[in-house]
Motif scaffolding. Sequence first.
Motif, PDB file in Angstrom:
ATOM      1  N   TYR A   7       0.685  -1.134  -0.147  1.00 14.67           N
ATOM      2  CA  TYR A   7       0.005   0.011  -0.105  1.00 14.67           C
ATOM      3  C   TYR A   7       0.859   1.464  -0.050  1.00 14.67           C
ATOM      4  N   GLN A   8       2.058   1.249  -0.433  1.00 14.98           N
ATOM      5  CA  GLN A   8       2.911   2.419  -0.655  1.00 14.98           C
ATOM      6  C   GLN A   8       2.240   3.435  -1.242  1.00 14.98           C
ATOM      7  N   ASP A   9       1.474   3.070  -2.329  1.00 19.48           N
ATOM      8  CA  ASP A   9       0.903   4.261  -3.180  1.00 19.48           C
ATOM      9  C   ASP A   9      -0.545   4.599  -2.887  1.00 19.48           C
ATOM     10  N   LYS A  10      -0.977   3.962  -1.759  1.00 19.80           N
ATOM     11  CA  LYS A  10      -2.254   4.127  -1.183  1.00 19.80           C
ATOM     12  C   LYS A  10      -2.380   5.281  -0.287  1.00 19.80           C
ATOM     13  N   ASN A  11      -3.457   5.934   0.060  1.00 23.61           N
ATOM     14  CA  ASN A  11      -3.768   6.762   1.075  1.00 23.61           C
ATOM     15  C   ASN A  11      -4.166   6.166   2.417  1.00 23.61           C
ATOM     16  N   VAL A  12      -3.004   6.443   3.351  1.00 22.35           N
ATOM     17  CA  VAL A  12      -3.042   6.041   4.822  1.00 22.35           C
ATOM     18  C   VAL A  12      -3.524   7.243   5.754  1.00 22.35           C
ATOM     19  N   LEU A  13      -4.555   6.983   6.498  1.00 23.71           N
ATOM     20  CA  LEU A  13      -4.742   7.771   7.633  1.00 23.71           C
ATOM     21  C   LEU A  13      -4.459   7.382   8.894  1.00 23.71           C
ATOM     22  N   ILE A  14      -3.564   7.922   9.806  1.00 23.21           N
ATOM     23  CA  ILE A  14      -3.484   7.634  11.109  1.00 23.21           C
ATOM     24  C   ILE A  14      -4.011   8.757  12.033  1.00 23.21           C
ATOM     25  N   LEU A  15      -4.983   8.313  12.691  1.00 21.25           N
ATOM     26  CA  LEU A  15      -6.065   9.149  13.446  1.00 21.25           C
ATOM     27  C   LEU A  15      -5.873   9.025  14.872  1.00 21.25           C
ATOM     28  N   GLY A  16      -5.977  10.086  15.515  1.00 20.19           N
ATOM     29  CA  GLY A  16      -5.800  10.009  17.206  1.00 20.19           C
ATOM     30  C   GLY A  16      -7.289  10.922  17.514  1.00 20.19           C
ATOM     31  N   ASP A  24      -7.898  10.609  30.655  1.00 20.47           N
ATOM     32  CA  ASP A  24      -7.481   9.553  29.813  1.00 20.47           C
ATOM     33  C   ASP A  24      -8.314   9.450  28.411  1.00 20.47           C
ATOM     34  N   GLU A  25      -9.237  10.332  28.366  1.00 21.11           N
ATOM     35  CA  GLU A  25      -9.920  10.551  27.002  1.00 21.11           C
ATOM     36  C   GLU A  25      -9.157  10.976  25.817  1.00 21.11           C
ATOM     37  N   GLY A  26      -7.691  11.550  26.275  1.00 21.62           N
ATOM     38  CA  GLY A  26      -6.824  12.054  25.416  1.00 21.62           C
ATOM     39  C   GLY A  26      -5.792  11.320  24.998  1.00 21.62           C
ATOM     40  N   PHE A  27      -5.843   9.964  25.250  1.00 22.45           N
ATOM     41  CA  PHE A  27      -4.974   8.792  24.823  1.00 22.45           C
ATOM     42  C   PHE A  27      -4.749   9.044  23.272  1.00 22.45           C
ATOM     43  N   GLY A  28      -5.753   8.752  22.461  1.00 19.71           N
ATOM     44  CA  GLY A  28      -5.727   8.849  21.032  1.00 19.71           C
ATOM     45  C   GLY A  28      -4.764  10.213  20.527  1.00 19.71           C
ATOM     46  N   VAL A  29      -5.188  11.132  21.028  1.00 21.29           N
ATOM     47  CA  VAL A  29      -4.584  12.463  20.537  1.00 21.29           C
ATOM     48  C   VAL A  29      -3.164  12.214  20.921  1.00 21.29           C
ATOM     49  N   ARG A  30      -2.822  11.868  22.057  1.00 22.46           N
ATOM     50  CA  ARG A  30      -1.400  11.930  22.490  1.00 22.46           C
ATOM     51  C   ARG A  30      -0.605  10.969  21.810  1.00 22.46           C
ATOM     52  N   VAL A  66      -6.113   2.868   3.884  1.00 21.95           N
ATOM     53  CA  VAL A  66      -5.946   2.290   5.315  1.00 21.95           C
ATOM     54  C   VAL A  66      -6.058   3.202   6.284  1.00 21.95           C
ATOM     55  N   LEU A  67      -6.950   2.811   7.237  1.00 18.01           N
ATOM     56  CA  LEU A  67      -7.076   3.996   8.354  1.00 18.01           C
ATOM     57  C   LEU A  67      -6.656   2.946   9.998  1.00 18.01           C
ATOM     58  N   VAL A  68      -5.685   3.611  10.522  1.00 20.83           N
ATOM     59  CA  VAL A  68      -5.490   3.359  12.018  1.00 20.83           C
ATOM     60  C   VAL A  68      -5.980   4.361  12.992  1.00 20.83           C
ATOM     61  N   VAL A  69      -6.390   3.913  13.820  1.00 21.19           N
ATOM     62  CA  VAL A  69      -7.266   4.804  14.713  1.00 21.19           C
ATOM     63  C   VAL A  69      -6.527   4.460  16.407  1.00 21.19           C
ATOM     64  N   PHE A  70      -6.221   5.476  17.266  1.00 21.01           N
ATOM     65  CA  PHE A  70      -5.781   5.369  18.556  1.00 21.01           C
ATOM     66  C   PHE A  70      -7.109   5.860  19.191  1.00 21.01           C
ATOM     67  N   ASP A  71      -7.430   5.248  20.152  1.00 18.89           N
ATOM     68  CA  ASP A  71      -8.576   5.930  21.048  1.00 18.89           C
ATOM     69  C   ASP A  71      -8.479   5.222  22.407  1.00 18.89           C
ATOM     70  N   ALA A  72      -9.330   6.105  23.395  1.00 18.45           N
ATOM     71  CA  ALA A  72      -9.363   5.506  24.867  1.00 18.45           C
ATOM     72  C   ALA A  72     -10.802   4.573  24.848  1.00 18.45           C
ATOM     73  N   ILE A 126      -6.456   0.931  17.657  1.00 15.03           N
ATOM     74  CA  ILE A 126      -5.518   0.482  19.074  1.00 15.03           C
ATOM     75  C   ILE A 126      -6.417   1.212  20.140  1.00 15.03           C
ATOM     76  N   GLY A 127      -6.842   0.407  20.947  1.00 18.56           N
ATOM     77  CA  GLY A 127      -7.421   1.057  22.075  1.00 18.56           C
ATOM     78  C   GLY A 127      -6.720   1.087  23.588  1.00 18.56           C
ATOM     79  N   CYS A 128      -6.909   1.898  24.238  1.00 21.98           N
ATOM     80  CA  CYS A 128      -6.266   1.704  25.840  1.00 21.98           C
ATOM     81  C   CYS A 128      -7.439   1.900  26.694  1.00 21.98           C
TER      82      CYS A 128
END
Length: 212
Positions: A7-16, A24-30, A66-72, A126-128
Amino acid sequence: MIEDTLYQDKNVLILGIGNILWADEGFGVRCVETLNQHYRFSNKTKLMDGGTQGIYLVQHVQAADVLVVFDAIDYGLEPGTLKVIHDDDVPKFMGAKQMSLHQTGFQEVLAMAEFTGSYPKHLLLIGCQPVELEDFGGSLRESVRVQIEPAIQIALAYLKKLGVEPMGDNCTPEELAPGELGLNSYEGGRPSEYEAFRQGDPRFIKSTEGTS
């Protein structure tokens, strides 16, 4: 399951996502903030502080392959526990709590993207497990804070399997949010519990003293 296609040429979004004002609601943003400080990617990979923008994130999700999400996420597990969710299971687990009636849950963002036919091919959450969500103005608790780096490494390993890797250290990162909201500045400028007034607006309280 990840396919062989790279997926080198695909759009990837890494989102917090989350609210840094509620502990701890701020985990994803951090997480995404820390990732942005230490790594740089090609212009096909976008790092984003999604905060609590709700439906305003739909257009960004629609554009992602591709979507990667960080969140509490409140899984009911031991505080500080990381849990990794893939693809179709992600909408079931999004959002530890709704902070206001005006905040659209990320489940709805994913549903809207799917309805329009523009939905990520690969999705990783990826949740905490939070320790504390009710401390307005507070920061991450230690057992959550120490999971930032492990969470980032999980994301990097996942992206590597898709052929997406950092280009090197990010020495001069572009800020994802105003500098005052960065973790160090935020914590450094926060008054102590002794100094901070947390019982309401003292001007209002003073003006109503003695009234029934």
